[in-house]
Write a protein that holds these residues in place. Structure first.
Motif, PDB file in Angstrom:
ATOM      1  N   ARG A  63      11.075  62.184 -39.508  1.00  8.81           N
ATOM      2  CA  ARG A  63      10.455  60.700 -39.454  1.00  8.81           C
ATOM      3  C   ARG A  63      12.358  59.840 -39.631  1.00  8.81           C
ATOM      4  NH1 ARG A  63       7.747  58.189 -45.157  1.00  8.81           N
ATOM      5  NH2 ARG A  63       9.448  59.133 -45.834  1.00  8.81           N
ATOM      6  N   PRO A  64      13.076  59.973 -40.701  1.00  5.90           N
ATOM      7  CA  PRO A  64      14.027  58.805 -39.683  1.00  5.90           C
ATOM      8  C   PRO A  64      15.024  58.887 -38.477  1.00  5.90           C
ATOM      9  CG  PRO A  64      14.169  60.659 -41.407  1.00  5.90           C
ATOM     10  CD  PRO A  64      13.393  60.417 -40.961  1.00  5.90           C
ATOM     11  N   ILE A  65      14.610  60.392 -38.445  1.00  2.00           N
ATOM     12  CA  ILE A  65      15.980  60.818 -36.866  1.00  2.00           C
ATOM     13  C   ILE A  65      14.723  60.273 -35.658  1.00  2.00           C
ATOM     14  CG2 ILE A  65      15.843  62.623 -35.477  1.00  2.00           C
ATOM     15  CD1 ILE A  65      16.785  63.952 -38.209  1.00  2.00           C
ATOM     16  N   ALA A  66      13.197  60.948 -35.924  1.00  2.00           N
ATOM     17  CA  ALA A  66      12.290  59.805 -34.910  1.00  2.00           C
ATOM     18  C   ALA A  66      12.969  58.151 -34.586  1.00  2.00           C
ATOM     19  CB  ALA A  66      11.067  60.150 -35.185  1.00  2.00           C
ATOM     20  N   MET A  67      12.515  57.376 -35.595  1.00  2.00           N
ATOM     21  CA  MET A  67      13.071  56.125 -35.838  1.00  2.00           C
ATOM     22  C   MET A  67      14.514  55.762 -35.067  1.00  2.00           C
ATOM     23  SD  MET A  67      11.758  55.162 -39.887  1.00  2.00           S
ATOM     24  CE  MET A  67      12.002  53.692 -39.608  1.00  2.00           C
ATOM     25  N   LEU A  68      14.980  56.749 -35.282  1.00  4.12           N
ATOM     26  CA  LEU A  68      15.923  55.923 -34.651  1.00  4.12           C
ATOM     27  C   LEU A  68      16.740  56.414 -33.328  1.00  4.12           C
ATOM     28  CD1 LEU A  68      19.154  58.052 -37.278  1.00  4.12           C
ATOM     29  CD2 LEU A  68      18.825  55.379 -36.669  1.00  4.12           C
ATOM     30  N   VAL A  69      15.624  57.972 -32.959  1.00  3.95           N
ATOM     31  CA  VAL A  69      15.098  58.034 -31.246  1.00  3.95           C
ATOM     32  C   VAL A  69      14.921  57.185 -30.179  1.00  3.95           C
ATOM     33  CG1 VAL A  69      14.566  60.151 -29.558  1.00  3.95           C
ATOM     34  CG2 VAL A  69      15.810  60.913 -31.499  1.00  3.95           C
ATOM     35  N   PHE A  70      13.322  56.192 -30.786  1.00  2.00           N
ATOM     36  CA  PHE A  70      12.689  56.481 -30.018  1.00  2.00           C
ATOM     37  C   PHE A  70      13.392  54.688 -30.009  1.00  2.00           C
ATOM     38  CE2 PHE A  70       9.643  59.633 -31.306  1.00  2.00           C
ATOM     39  CZ  PHE A  70       9.667  59.868 -30.199  1.00  2.00           C
ATOM     40  N   GLU A  73      11.447  48.778 -29.172  1.00  2.00           N
ATOM     41  CA  GLU A  73      10.456  48.016 -28.400  1.00  2.00           C
ATOM     42  C   GLU A  73       9.520  48.675 -28.218  1.00  2.00           C
ATOM     43  OE1 GLU A  73      14.170  48.857 -26.838  1.00  2.00           O
ATOM     44  OE2 GLU A  73      14.280  47.444 -27.754  1.00  2.00           O
ATOM     45  N   TRP A  74       9.252  49.902 -28.090  1.00  2.00           N
ATOM     46  CA  TRP A  74       7.848  50.679 -27.975  1.00  2.00           C
ATOM     47  C   TRP A  74       6.969  49.967 -29.153  1.00  2.00           C
ATOM     48  CZ3 TRP A  74       9.063  56.715 -26.673  1.00  2.00           C
ATOM     49  CH2 TRP A  74       9.893  56.271 -25.478  1.00  2.00           C
ATOM     50  N   PHE A  75       7.846  49.943 -30.622  1.00  2.00           N
ATOM     51  CA  PHE A  75       7.172  49.459 -31.841  1.00  2.00           C
ATOM     52  C   PHE A  75       7.357  48.003 -32.088  1.00  2.00           C
ATOM     53  CE2 PHE A  75       7.898  54.010 -31.631  1.00  2.00           C
ATOM     54  CZ  PHE A  75       6.977  54.888 -31.848  1.00  2.00           C
ATOM     55  N   PRO A  76       6.127  47.433 -30.990  1.00  2.00           N
ATOM     56  CA  PRO A  76       6.005  45.704 -31.965  1.00  2.00           C
ATOM     57  C   PRO A  76       6.248  45.653 -32.732  1.00  2.00           C
ATOM     58  CG  PRO A  76       4.975  46.284 -30.650  1.00  2.00           C
ATOM     59  CD  PRO A  76       5.301  47.322 -30.543  1.00  2.00           C
ATOM     60  N   PRO A  80       2.472  49.403 -36.295  1.00  2.00           N
ATOM     61  CA  PRO A  80       3.393  50.166 -36.873  1.00  2.00           C
ATOM     62  C   PRO A  80       4.296  51.099 -36.179  1.00  2.00           C
ATOM     63  CG  PRO A  80       1.202  50.926 -37.090  1.00  2.00           C
ATOM     64  CD  PRO A  80       0.932  49.769 -36.116  1.00  2.00           C
ATOM     65  N   SER A  81       5.193  51.658 -37.025  1.00  2.00           N
ATOM     66  CA  SER A  81       6.435  51.611 -36.600  1.00  2.00           C
ATOM     67  C   SER A  81       6.175  53.857 -36.574  1.00  2.00           C
ATOM     68  CB  SER A  81       8.232  51.929 -37.188  1.00  2.00           C
ATOM     69  OG  SER A  81       8.055  51.817 -38.244  1.00  2.00           O
TER      70      SER A  81
END
Length: 106
Positions: A63-70, A73-76, A80-81
């Protein structure tokens, strides 16, 4: 005083004269099986271990890795992030894995 110190036994407990049909089953389930016998007969469910491990690594640690990678702008902010989606997937999948584990135990 002696009667008060003794444990009260229910009629039919321990296979007595008024024993119920399920009493011997309950005795067999609770306490009469050695730890060695129980450990030797309990199967190891490799599939459940694999599913829980994969779910934990991908959805919890990822989860935190995906938050750094994506990109953000894709998740206003009003949506939800990516971490929230991972968390939702974790919360949806876990009960089904636990149900599968429960049915293995029955």
């Amino acid at each position: 005083m002696e009667a008060a110190a003794r444990r009260r036994q229910h009629p039919g407990a321990a296979g007595g004269p008024g024993a119920q049909p399920g009493a011997s089953f309950l005795q067999a389930r609770h306490g009469s099986v050695n730890a060695d016998e129980a450990a030797g007969t309990a199967p190891f469910h490799l599939d459940l271990w694999f599913y829980f491990t994969l779910q934990n690594w991908v959805l919890d640690f990822g989860r935190p890795i995906a938050m750094l990678v994506f990109p953000l702008e894709w998740f206003p902010l009003n949506k939800p992030s990516v971490g929230d989606y991972f968390h939702m997937a974790y919360n949806v999948i876990t009960p089904f894995l636990l149900l599968k584990w429960l049915f293995y135990c029955l």
